[in-house]
Design an enzyme around this catalytic site. Structure first.
Site, short mmCIF file in Angstrom:
data_model
loop_
_atom_site.label_atom_id
_atom_site.label_comp_id
_atom_site.label_asym_id
_atom_site.label_seq_id
_atom_site.Cartn_x
_atom_site.Cartn_y
_atom_site.Cartn_z
CG ASP A 1 43.76 29.87 39.57
OD1 ASP A 1 44.09 29.15 40.54
OD2 ASP A 1 42.53 29.62 39.07
CG ASP B 1 26.87 31.53 37.81
OD1 ASP B 1 26.48 31.33 36.49
OD2 ASP B 1 27.19 32.77 37.98
CG ASP C 1 33.29 42.51 42.46
OD1 ASP C 1 33.30 41.37 42.40
OD2 ASP C 1 32.12 43.13 41.93
#
Length: 444
Positions: A96, A242, A150
């Site tokens: 995105d 989540d 990351d």
């Protein structure tokens, strides 16, 4: 003989009752933390032995990306180098981005056309949850692995994690332990990495051992596609997609496995401003989940009373920020109204003093117990220095700073105020300490 509250003025009575009440509420959270630590000690439940996989299943790796120019190459390099049959693997990058991250991602799809696929959405609708749902609808794997931008999954990640999903058809996902790429970069990373270790080596282990609410951490896990679809897919109703999915999975009767021996390392927020942004999103998201599910949890017939209480404590964990801020503002009139002679001597004769003292014991004991356990575990596993215990001081400072913004985020979440998903900036950091530790873990 104790001094009765009636011997004080009305204002003094209100202050004594309110400050004692805040202490008791914070102490209750601390007691719960101690309970989890005790469970972690007494029930060192290891995941069951993983069966031998004779034919590897199809796996889709979903990578939600938004303006990650500093880390996306590192992530994609680690994913394309995973030791897994290529014909059974696909990597979907849901990009995105509005910067040159898109060009970096496209370059990988050109180099690995049969492995890396890029999905460009017309908008960021649903943010990370929307991206993951889009990937779910366009992927083909029986199992879904998810990594934040990351993170650097070890080369054998899938071969070590996938077999655990064959232990039982009731297992929805397998969660690895999160490690750190830059735990010694700044005093903030030293504090935050200790907090992460405490969560994974004590709290997460206790929740798995006692069959409490599982919490997929948004990264470094592998899902059974069937479980995600049966639970209704990824939801953007909250800022913690989540945790939202984890709750629905438990309420539907699905299980999970936590595998602390598999470590997937990621970047720790290196500055206070970055960490505050991350914690504000989590604080609001947890509070949104509390608002959304507390009634369902309380009236759910398949959960025990202990499971319900622990689940609500977990969803309300950031409420302690609010209690801390309220306590701070109560201290101002408290110290102005009561003379120092009372605070130093006569308070201990007050009828509320024993209550406050009893509640204070777990408040001071819980951090020492939890992080002491985490450091003890790490000394066995990674041979870390005992001097890391001093990082608890940094953690206290960080927690105090974050609590102010976190309290506002909690209130926003409880009131149902919607807001955008603000990503945590990544910088591609990795320190020498982490390099050495990752090599050691890879060698094992």
């Amino acid at each position: 003989m104790f001094l009765a509250l009636t011997q004080f003025s009305l204002v003094q009575q209100i202050l004594l009752i309110m400050t004692t009440g805040i202490t008791v509420m914070v102490g209750t959270y601390a007691v719960n933390w101690c309970i989890l630590a005790v469970i972690s000690i007494r029930k060192k439940v290891k995941p069951p032995s993983a069966p031998v996989v004779h034919e590897w299943p199809t796996v889709s790796i979903h990578l939600p990306i938004y303006n990650e120019r500093s880390v996306v190459s590192r992530l994609l390099n680690s994913c394309v180098q995973l030791d897994y049959p290529r014909e059974k693997l696909e990597i979907l990058v849901i990009d995105d981005s509005t910067d040159d991250t898109t060009e970096i991602v496209k370059a990988y799809s050109v180099r690995f056309p049969d492995l890396v696929k890029v999905i460009r959405r017309h908008s960021r609708e649903g943010f990370k949850a929307g991206a993951l749902q889009e990937a779910l609808s366009r992927s083909h794997g029986d199992f879904i692995a998810i990594f934040d931008a990351d993170y650097v999954p070890p080369r054998d990640f899938l071969r070590r994690m996938i077999p655990y999903l064959y232990v039982s058809n009731e297992i929805a996902f397998v969660q690895a332990r999160v490690g750190h790429l830059n735990s010694h970069s700044t005093w903030v990373t030293k504090a935050v990495s200790l907090a992460i270790d405490g969560f994974f080596l004590v709290e997460q282990r206790a929740r798995f051992a006692a069959n409490l609410l599982p919490h997929f951490l948004g990264t470094s896990g592998v899902f059974r596609r069937e479980a995600i679809e049966a639970a209704g897919g990824w939801s953007a109703d909250t800022l913690v997609e989540d945790l939202d999915l984890s709750i629905r999975l438990q309420l539907a009767g699905w299980k999970h496995l936590y595998v602390p021996d598999v470590v997937c390392s990621g970047e720790v927020p290196p500055t206070i401003s970055v960490f505050v942004r991350q914690q504000m999103r989590w604080a609001k998201g947890f509070s949104e989940c509390f608002r959304k599910y507390w009634r369902t949890i309380l009236y759910h017939t398949s959960l025990s009373l202990f499971q319900k209480v622990e689940c609500l404590f977990q969803l309300a964990c950031y409420f302690i920020f609010v209690l801390g801020v309220v306590g701070f503002f109560l201290e101002i009139p408290y110290y102005l109204i009561f003379p120092w002679s009372f605070l130093l001597y006569d308070y201990w004769k007050c009828s509320v003093a024993p209550v406050a003292i009893i509640a204070s014991v777990p408040i001071y004991a819980a951090p020492i117990l939890v992080y002491g356990l985490a450091i003890a575990e790490l000394r066995k596993m990674e041979k870390i220095s005992i001097r890391r215990a001093f990082h608890l001081i940094y953690l206290g400072i960080v927690g105090y700073i974050v609590s102010w913004a976190g309290a506002l985020a909690v209130i926003d979440g409880l009131m149902g105020r919607r807001s955008a998903f603000r990503r945590t900036p990544k910088y591609g950091l990795i320190d020498m300490y982490s390099r050495v530790n990752m090599k050691r873990l890879a060698g094992n």
